[in-house]
Design a protein around this motif. Structure first.
Motif, PDB file in Angstrom:
ATOM      1  N   ARG A 177     -11.149  95.149  11.032  1.00 52.06           N
ATOM      2  CA  ARG A 177     -10.222  94.326  11.500  1.00 52.06           C
ATOM      3  C   ARG A 177     -10.431  94.024  13.162  1.00 52.06           C
ATOM      4  N   SER A 217       4.502  93.552   8.554  1.00 51.20           N
ATOM      5  CA  SER A 217       4.640  95.251   8.868  1.00 51.20           C
ATOM      6  C   SER A 217       5.987  95.498   7.959  1.00 51.20           C
ATOM      7  N   ARG A 261      -9.998  80.714  13.361  1.00 51.09           N
ATOM      8  CA  ARG A 261      -9.075  81.020  12.259  1.00 51.09           C
ATOM      9  C   ARG A 261      -9.767  81.542  11.051  1.00 51.09           C
ATOM     10  N   VAL A 306     -10.632  90.387  14.920  1.00 47.73           N
ATOM     11  CA  VAL A 306      -9.952  89.927  16.126  1.00 47.73           C
ATOM     12  C   VAL A 306     -10.536  89.437  17.371  1.00 47.73           C
ATOM     13  N   ARG A 315      -2.916  87.851   8.338  1.00 51.92           N
ATOM     14  CA  ARG A 315      -1.898  88.577   8.954  1.00 51.92           C
ATOM     15  C   ARG A 315      -1.165  89.566   8.004  1.00 51.92           C
TER      16      ARG A 315
END
Length: 73
Positions: free
Chosen positions: A28, A61, A52, A32, A58
């Motif tokens: 991840r 959380s 993108r 990013v 996303r």
């Protein structure tokens, strides 16, 4: 030469799969790090689309901020 190129692509895909499977946090972070420079202002639209596409989805959380697999007891 084409055969060597195909083998190299297969090895790269296998390495990416193992990285994603065995080290998801690292995977991840790498995605990013690759995507952020591509989606900056002033970049052409096709570069932003590529950024993108590379970017990981996303993660919503929850209370702990950890994984998304928690279920209330």
């Amino acid at each position: 030469m084409a055969q060597e190129f195909i083998v190299a692509l297969l090895v790269l895909a296998a390495a990416a799969f193992v990285l994603h499977d065995r080290a998801p946090r690292l995977s991840r972070r790498l995605r990013v790090a690759m995507a952020v420079p591509l989606v900056r202002e002033g970049r052409p639209a096709w570069v932003k689309r590529a950024g993108r596409w590379i970017a990981p989805p996303r993660v919503a959380s929850k209370g702990c901020g950890g994984c998304t697999g928690c279920e209330p007891g």
